[in-house]
Design a protein around this motif. Structure first.
Motif, PDB file in Angstrom:
ATOM      1  N   ASP A  32     -28.765  -7.220  22.933  1.00  0.00           N
ATOM      2  CA  ASP A  32     -30.037  -6.608  22.530  1.00  0.00           C
ATOM      3  C   ASP A  32     -31.084  -6.740  23.631  1.00  0.00           C
ATOM      4  N   ALA A  36     -32.473  -3.448  26.092  1.00  0.00           N
ATOM      5  CA  ALA A  36     -33.915  -3.217  26.052  1.00  0.00           C
ATOM      6  C   ALA A  36     -34.548  -3.449  27.420  1.00  0.00           C
ATOM      7  N   LEU A  66     -42.445   0.259  24.961  1.00  0.00           N
ATOM      8  CA  LEU A  66     -41.691   0.107  23.716  1.00  0.00           C
ATOM      9  C   LEU A  66     -40.389  -0.654  23.948  1.00  0.00           C
ATOM     10  N   ALA A  67     -39.675  -0.301  25.008  1.00  0.00           N
ATOM     11  CA  ALA A  67     -38.407  -0.980  25.313  1.00  0.00           C
ATOM     12  C   ALA A  67     -38.649  -2.451  25.649  1.00  0.00           C
ATOM     13  N   LYS A  70     -39.306  -4.453  22.586  1.00  0.00           N
ATOM     14  CA  LYS A  70     -38.051  -4.758  21.890  1.00  0.00           C
ATOM     15  C   LYS A  70     -37.309  -5.895  22.607  1.00  0.00           C
ATOM     16  N   ALA A  73     -39.057  -9.138  21.722  1.00  0.00           N
ATOM     17  CA  ALA A  73     -38.708  -9.547  20.356  1.00  0.00           C
ATOM     18  C   ALA A  73     -37.296 -10.127  20.307  1.00  0.00           C
ATOM     19  N   ALA A  74     -36.366  -9.524  21.043  1.00  0.00           N
ATOM     20  CA  ALA A  74     -34.990 -10.026  21.071  1.00  0.00           C
ATOM     21  C   ALA A  74     -34.929 -11.387  21.753  1.00  0.00           C
ATOM     22  N   CYS A 114     -30.847   4.741  25.586  1.00  0.00           N
ATOM     23  CA  CYS A 114     -32.247   4.307  25.648  1.00  0.00           C
ATOM     24  C   CYS A 114     -33.083   5.005  24.579  1.00  0.00           C
ATOM     25  N   LEU A 117     -32.343   3.367  21.313  1.00  0.00           N
ATOM     26  CA  LEU A 117     -33.017   2.068  21.242  1.00  0.00           C
ATOM     27  C   LEU A 117     -34.474   2.238  20.829  1.00  0.00           C
ATOM     28  N   ILE A 118     -35.158   3.182  21.457  1.00  0.00           N
ATOM     29  CA  ILE A 118     -36.563   3.416  21.165  1.00  0.00           C
ATOM     30  C   ILE A 118     -36.749   3.898  19.731  1.00  0.00           C
ATOM     31  N   GLN A 120     -35.062   3.120  17.130  1.00  0.00           N
ATOM     32  CA  GLN A 120     -34.758   2.095  16.119  1.00  0.00           C
ATOM     33  C   GLN A 120     -35.994   1.366  15.674  1.00  0.00           C
TER      34      GLN A 120
END
Length: 120
Positions: A32, A36, A66-67, A70, A73-74, A114, A117-118, A120
């Motif tokens: 993850d 990201a 945004l990536a 994420k 956060a991961a 990508c 991912l964005i 999600q």
């Protein structure tokens, strides 16, 4: 606009991306975090493509943010030290620059990966 940016990212990838060497960092980060970070770096590098309109640069910056959010956060979920975030951003951006200036096209993740991912 996202479709246009993804087309630019894909075109840049097809022109000159090569798979980066993440051996050391792969052991340190989860999948993850890896996707990201890589996507954030790729969007960041995309902003430096000559001829990009201000609108496309702004869009790429937004997607990078945004990536990277994420990725952060991961990293928190994986209980990785906060100080590692900046080091990893630097590592992945350097790798993306190297990839995008390489002669052999072979992306680590696709533009579709990508975009997913964005989304999600």
């Amino acid at each position: 606009m996202k479709a246009k940016l993804l087309a630019v990212l894909t075109a840049a990838a097809l022109l000159s991306l090569a798979a980066p060497s993440f051996a050391q960092d792969e052991e340190e980060v989860s999948d993850d975090v890896d996707i990201a970070m890589w996507c954030g770096a790729a969007y960041t590098v995309t902003t430096q493509i000559d001829g990009m309109s201000a609108e496309d640069v702004a869009s790429a910056n937004t997607l990078a943010e945004l990536a990277f959010a994420k990725a952060h956060a991961a990293l928190v979920a994986d209980q990785v030290e906060e100080g590692e975030y900046d080091r990893l951003v630097s590592f992945y951006v350097d790798a993306a620059v190297e990839d995008m200036t390489s002669a052999e096209p072979d992306m680590r993740y696709s533009a579709d990966d990508c975009a997913e991912l964005i989304a999600q």
